[in-house]
Scaffold this active site. Sequence first.
Site, mmCIF file in Angstrom:
data_model
loop_
_atom_site.group_PDB
_atom_site.id
_atom_site.type_symbol
_atom_site.label_atom_id
_atom_site.label_comp_id
_atom_site.label_asym_id
_atom_site.label_seq_id
_atom_site.Cartn_x
_atom_site.Cartn_y
_atom_site.Cartn_z
ATOM 1 N N GLY A 45 0.879 -1.149 -0.158
ATOM 2 C CA GLY A 45 -0.050 0.177 0.031
ATOM 3 C C GLY A 45 0.796 1.191 -0.012
ATOM 4 N N GLN A 50 2.847 9.876 1.145
ATOM 5 C CA GLN A 50 4.401 9.231 1.243
ATOM 6 C C GLN A 50 5.085 9.555 0.108
ATOM 7 O OE1 GLN A 50 2.401 5.161 2.217
ATOM 8 N NE2 GLN A 50 4.357 5.021 2.934
ATOM 9 N N CYS A 98 6.321 0.022 7.106
ATOM 10 C CA CYS A 98 5.649 0.963 6.459
ATOM 11 C C CYS A 98 6.797 1.404 5.569
ATOM 12 C CB CYS A 98 5.392 2.207 7.228
ATOM 13 S SG CYS A 98 4.830 3.661 6.304
ATOM 14 N N LEU A 99 6.464 1.772 4.196
ATOM 15 C CA LEU A 99 7.605 2.204 3.415
ATOM 16 C C LEU A 99 8.302 3.574 4.058
ATOM 17 C CD1 LEU A 99 6.112 1.302 0.155
ATOM 18 C CD2 LEU A 99 7.883 -0.067 1.233
ATOM 19 N N HIS A 140 -4.106 1.167 7.605
ATOM 20 C CA HIS A 140 -2.856 1.877 7.756
ATOM 21 C C HIS A 140 -2.712 3.051 6.786
ATOM 22 C CE1 HIS A 140 1.734 1.275 7.880
ATOM 23 N NE2 HIS A 140 1.508 1.804 7.043
ATOM 24 N N GLU A 141 -3.054 2.739 5.552
ATOM 25 C CA GLU A 141 -3.104 3.833 4.439
ATOM 26 C C GLU A 141 -3.784 4.798 4.642
ATOM 27 O OE1 GLU A 141 -0.631 3.532 2.628
ATOM 28 O OE2 GLU A 141 -0.216 1.253 3.154
ATOM 29 N N HIS A 144 -2.509 7.460 6.937
ATOM 30 C CA HIS A 144 -1.570 8.480 6.528
ATOM 31 C C HIS A 144 -2.158 9.760 6.044
ATOM 32 C CE1 HIS A 144 2.189 6.078 6.459
ATOM 33 N NE2 HIS A 144 1.820 5.106 5.685
HETATM 34 NI NI NI Z 1 2.868 3.184 5.711
#
Ligand code: NI
Length: 184
Positions: A45, A50, A98-99, A140-141, A144
């Site tokens: 995701g 991000q 998380c990226l 999670h997304e 953000h």
């Molecule tokens: Ni993340």
Amino acid sequence: MILPMYIFGQPVLRKHAEDIPLDYPGLQQLISDMFETMKNAEGVGLAAPQVGLSIRVVVVDLDVLKEDYPEYTGFLKAFINPHILEYGEETCAMEEGCLSVPGIHESVRRPKQVHVTYLDADLQPHDEWVDGFLARVLQHEFDHLEGKMFVDKISPLRKQMVKKKLLSMAKGRFQCDYKHKPNH
Ligand code: NI
């Protein structure tokens, strides 16, 4: 085009992201770039903050998990202007990463089900309850988009354990093997 990933410490990750107008310029290109950026970094995701954009756009690729979750075969979706309307009562804990937080994986407790609204890539509206791994990823997304990150939601003890690592990360000391914006 692979976009640079914004890493923990970048202010855009802590902003509330805005809905976009339906004629947002370059939306389809952005979605395509976000899919490419996510794939390159081996994520499931990715939310627009991000990649430095404070707008409500998320892409999810659960197709990469098809060996473990055959029900997600072919699941590649964009979520435009998503909002969480309500949460189910039951919760479960699962390890997340998380990226934007390279090198940290921690257990996070979240509701198992979530009621969401969003537009798909064709701008068709959806209003549905989701569960399973998808509910986990969407929470999670979509977090953000509210300027929240998974490390906010870990236990106080674990938070204490990763505090130093996060402080270093914000100052630019981290290992990350995909294209990213340096933290200064
Ligand atoms: Ni993340």
